[in-house]
Design a protein around this motif. Sequence first.
Motif, PDB file in Angstrom:
ATOM      1  N   GLU A 190       0.839  -1.206   0.000  1.00 18.50           N
ATOM      2  CA  GLU A 190       0.000   0.000   0.000  1.00 18.50           C
ATOM      3  C   GLU A 190       0.867   1.246   0.000  1.00 18.50           C
ATOM      4  O   GLU A 190       0.599   2.200  -0.715  1.00 18.50           O
ATOM      5  CB  GLU A 190      -0.927   0.006   1.218  1.00 18.50           C
ATOM      6  N   ALA A 191       1.894   1.247   0.815  1.00 18.22           N
ATOM      7  CA  ALA A 191       2.796   2.395   0.894  1.00 18.22           C
ATOM      8  C   ALA A 191       3.726   2.464  -0.318  1.00 18.22           C
ATOM      9  O   ALA A 191       4.139   3.550  -0.727  1.00 18.22           O
ATOM     10  CB  ALA A 191       3.608   2.337   2.180  1.00 18.22           C
ATOM     11  N   TYR A 192       4.065   1.309  -0.878  1.00 13.39           N
ATOM     12  CA  TYR A 192       4.982   1.223  -2.017  1.00 13.39           C
ATOM     13  C   TYR A 192       4.358   0.351  -3.104  1.00 13.39           C
ATOM     14  O   TYR A 192       4.689  -0.831  -3.235  1.00 13.39           O
ATOM     15  CB  TYR A 192       6.330   0.641  -1.579  1.00 13.39           C
ATOM     16  N   PRO A 193       3.450   0.903  -3.897  1.00 13.95           N
ATOM     17  CA  PRO A 193       2.737   0.108  -4.910  1.00 13.95           C
ATOM     18  C   PRO A 193       3.659  -0.599  -5.912  1.00 13.95           C
ATOM     19  O   PRO A 193       3.311  -1.662  -6.417  1.00 13.95           O
ATOM     20  CB  PRO A 193       1.852   1.132  -5.619  1.00 13.95           C
ATOM     21  N   ASP A 194       4.841  -0.031  -6.171  1.00 15.04           N
ATOM     22  CA  ASP A 194       5.788  -0.687  -7.083  1.00 15.04           C
ATOM     23  C   ASP A 194       6.281  -2.021  -6.535  1.00 15.04           C
ATOM     24  O   ASP A 194       6.821  -2.827  -7.277  1.00 15.04           O
ATOM     25  CB  ASP A 194       7.000   0.206  -7.339  1.00 15.04           C
ATOM     26  N   ASP A 195       6.100  -2.227  -5.234  1.00 15.74           N
ATOM     27  CA  ASP A 195       6.585  -3.444  -4.592  1.00 15.74           C
ATOM     28  C   ASP A 195       5.468  -4.450  -4.323  1.00 15.74           C
ATOM     29  O   ASP A 195       5.670  -5.423  -3.594  1.00 15.74           O
ATOM     30  CB  ASP A 195       7.315  -3.102  -3.292  1.00 15.74           C
ATOM     31  N   ALA A 196       4.306  -4.243  -4.910  1.00 13.42           N
ATOM     32  CA  ALA A 196       3.218  -5.215  -4.803  1.00 13.42           C
ATOM     33  C   ALA A 196       3.625  -6.483  -5.547  1.00 13.42           C
ATOM     34  O   ALA A 196       4.435  -6.433  -6.482  1.00 13.42           O
ATOM     35  CB  ALA A 196       1.929  -4.637  -5.388  1.00 13.42           C
ATOM     36  N   PRO A 197       3.087  -7.631  -5.141  1.00 14.38           N
ATOM     37  CA  PRO A 197       3.487  -8.894  -5.775  1.00 14.38           C
ATOM     38  C   PRO A 197       3.392  -8.894  -7.305  1.00 14.38           C
ATOM     39  O   PRO A 197       4.295  -9.402  -7.980  1.00 14.38           O
ATOM     40  CB  PRO A 197       2.527  -9.916  -5.161  1.00 14.38           C
ATOM     41  N   GLU A 198       2.337  -8.304  -7.847  1.00 12.61           N
ATOM     42  CA  GLU A 198       2.178  -8.295  -9.310  1.00 12.61           C
ATOM     43  C   GLU A 198       3.308  -7.499  -9.969  1.00 12.61           C
ATOM     44  O   GLU A 198       3.787  -7.865 -11.047  1.00 12.61           O
ATOM     45  CB  GLU A 198       0.839  -7.671  -9.726  1.00 12.61           C
ATOM     46  N   GLN A 199       3.689  -6.410  -9.330  1.00 15.07           N
ATOM     47  CA  GLN A 199       4.770  -5.583  -9.867  1.00 15.07           C
ATOM     48  C   GLN A 199       6.122  -6.278  -9.713  1.00 15.07           C
ATOM     49  O   GLN A 199       6.980  -6.181 -10.600  1.00 15.07           O
ATOM     50  CB  GLN A 199       4.784  -4.214  -9.182  1.00 15.07           C
ATOM     51  N   LEU A 200       6.308  -6.963  -8.600  1.00 14.42           N
ATOM     52  CA  LEU A 200       7.543  -7.740  -8.416  1.00 14.42           C
ATOM     53  C   LEU A 200       7.676  -8.785  -9.514  1.00 14.42           C
ATOM     54  O   LEU A 200       8.757  -8.976 -10.082  1.00 14.42           O
ATOM     55  CB  LEU A 200       7.560  -8.408  -7.039  1.00 14.42           C
ATOM     56  N   ALA A 201       6.576  -9.458  -9.821  1.00 14.87           N
ATOM     57  CA  ALA A 201       6.584 -10.488 -10.867  1.00 14.87           C
ATOM     58  C   ALA A 201       6.890  -9.881 -12.230  1.00 14.87           C
ATOM     59  O   ALA A 201       7.668 -10.438 -13.012  1.00 14.87           O
ATOM     60  CB  ALA A 201       5.244 -11.216 -10.893  1.00 14.87           C
ATOM     61  N   ALA A 202       6.284  -8.733 -12.519  1.00 17.96           N
ATOM     62  CA  ALA A 202       6.505  -8.083 -13.817  1.00 17.96           C
ATOM     63  C   ALA A 202       7.975  -7.703 -13.986  1.00 17.96           C
ATOM     64  O   ALA A 202       8.563  -7.933 -15.057  1.00 17.96           O
ATOM     65  CB  ALA A 202       5.609  -6.852 -13.946  1.00 17.96           C
ATOM     66  N   VAL A 203       8.568  -7.140 -12.955  1.00 12.86           N
ATOM     67  CA  VAL A 203       9.984  -6.758 -13.038  1.00 12.86           C
ATOM     68  C   VAL A 203      10.865  -7.996 -13.121  1.00 12.86           C
ATOM     69  O   VAL A 203      11.840  -8.019 -13.870  1.00 12.86           O
ATOM     70  CB  VAL A 203      10.376  -5.851 -11.854  1.00 12.86           C
ATOM     71  N   ALA A 204      10.530  -9.050 -12.382  1.00 16.40           N
ATOM     72  CA  ALA A 204      11.317 -10.291 -12.437  1.00 16.40           C
ATOM     73  C   ALA A 204      11.322 -10.854 -13.860  1.00 16.40           C
ATOM     74  O   ALA A 204      12.378 -11.270 -14.355  1.00 16.40           O
ATOM     75  CB  ALA A 204      10.752 -11.317 -11.456  1.00 16.40           C
ATOM     76  N   ARG A 205      10.175 -10.836 -14.501  1.00 16.20           N
ATOM     77  CA  ARG A 205      10.097 -11.329 -15.895  1.00 16.20           C
ATOM     78  C   ARG A 205      10.890 -10.416 -16.834  1.00 16.20           C
ATOM     79  O   ARG A 205      11.648 -10.885 -17.679  1.00 16.20           O
ATOM     80  CB  ARG A 205       8.644 -11.415 -16.337  1.00 16.20           C
ATOM     81  N   GLU A 206      10.675  -9.113 -16.687  1.00 16.14           N
ATOM     82  CA  GLU A 206      11.339  -8.134 -17.547  1.00 16.14           C
ATOM     83  C   GLU A 206      12.858  -8.198 -17.395  1.00 16.14           C
ATOM     84  O   GLU A 206      13.585  -8.144 -18.386  1.00 16.14           O
ATOM     85  CB  GLU A 206      10.836  -6.737 -17.192  1.00 16.14           C
ATOM     86  N   ALA A 207      13.323  -8.315 -16.169  1.00 19.63           N
ATOM     87  CA  ALA A 207      14.768  -8.356 -15.910  1.00 19.63           C
ATOM     88  C   ALA A 207      15.382  -9.700 -16.281  1.00 19.63           C
ATOM     89  O   ALA A 207      16.581  -9.797 -16.491  1.00 19.63           O
ATOM     90  CB  ALA A 207      15.042  -8.048 -14.438  1.00 19.63           C
ATOM     91  N   GLY A 208      14.557 -10.747 -16.331  1.00 16.29           N
ATOM     92  CA  GLY A 208      15.071 -12.079 -16.634  1.00 16.29           C
ATOM     93  C   GLY A 208      15.620 -12.807 -15.424  1.00 16.29           C
ATOM     94  O   GLY A 208      16.529 -13.629 -15.541  1.00 16.29           O
ATOM     95  N   TYR A 209      15.058 -12.517 -14.243  1.00 15.51           N
ATOM     96  CA  TYR A 209      15.500 -13.228 -13.043  1.00 15.51           C
ATOM     97  C   TYR A 209      15.180 -14.718 -13.185  1.00 15.51           C
ATOM     98  O   TYR A 209      14.078 -15.084 -13.581  1.00 15.51           O
ATOM     99  CB  TYR A 209      14.799 -12.698 -11.795  1.00 15.51           C
ATOM    100  N   THR A 210      16.142 -15.555 -12.860  1.00 21.10           N
ATOM    101  CA  THR A 210      15.942 -16.999 -12.919  1.00 21.10           C
ATOM    102  C   THR A 210      15.688 -17.577 -11.531  1.00 21.10           C
ATOM    103  O   THR A 210      15.492 -18.774 -11.395  1.00 21.10           O
ATOM    104  CB  THR A 210      17.174 -17.692 -13.531  1.00 21.10           C
ATOM    105  N   PHE A 211      15.696 -16.736 -10.526  1.00 25.77           N
ATOM    106  CA  PHE A 211      15.481 -17.146  -9.142  1.00 25.77           C
ATOM    107  C   PHE A 211      14.100 -16.671  -8.696  1.00 25.77           C
ATOM    108  O   PHE A 211      13.551 -15.721  -9.246  1.00 25.77           O
ATOM    109  CB  PHE A 211      16.567 -16.570  -8.230  1.00 25.77           C
ATOM    110  N   PRO A 212      13.522 -17.341  -7.695  1.00 21.95           N
ATOM    111  CA  PRO A 212      12.237 -16.911  -7.184  1.00 21.95           C
ATOM    112  C   PRO A 212      12.308 -15.524  -6.526  1.00 21.95           C
ATOM    113  O   PRO A 212      13.290 -15.227  -5.835  1.00 21.95           O
ATOM    114  CB  PRO A 212      11.866 -17.958  -6.141  1.00 21.95           C
TER     115      PRO A 212
END
Length: 110
Positions: A80-102
């Motif tokens: 709520e305080a940091y919307p960029d850090d919501a789970p959906e946003q974390l997933a989007a950045v992980a995909r975009e960045a190409g993270y291979t780790f959870p």
Amino acid sequence: MAVSSTMLPLGTKAPDFALTDTVSGEVVSLGGLTGKAVVVMFICNHCPYVKLVRDVLAAFGRDYADADVDIVAISANDAEAYPDDAPEQLAAVAREAGYTFPVLYDDTQE
């Protein structure tokens, strides 16, 4: 204002956790990891330092994908305080960045 540290003494066994991977939806626990070594990174999307090394984190994950090392990232920010850090946003950045780790989300901040 000074804040007391809650850091555990070096050498303390890491506390177990069971957190959901924002990309796969699978629950990952420390006890379920099988590598000889475990790397736990505490990251978030809005941190300028994490943004700076995002490509390096992705390369680190790729470089150690076949090693006997488990890598996980945990974000525990208030979505709520940091919307960029919501789970959906974390997933989007992980995909975009190409993270291979959870990339795990700890909504309780425990």
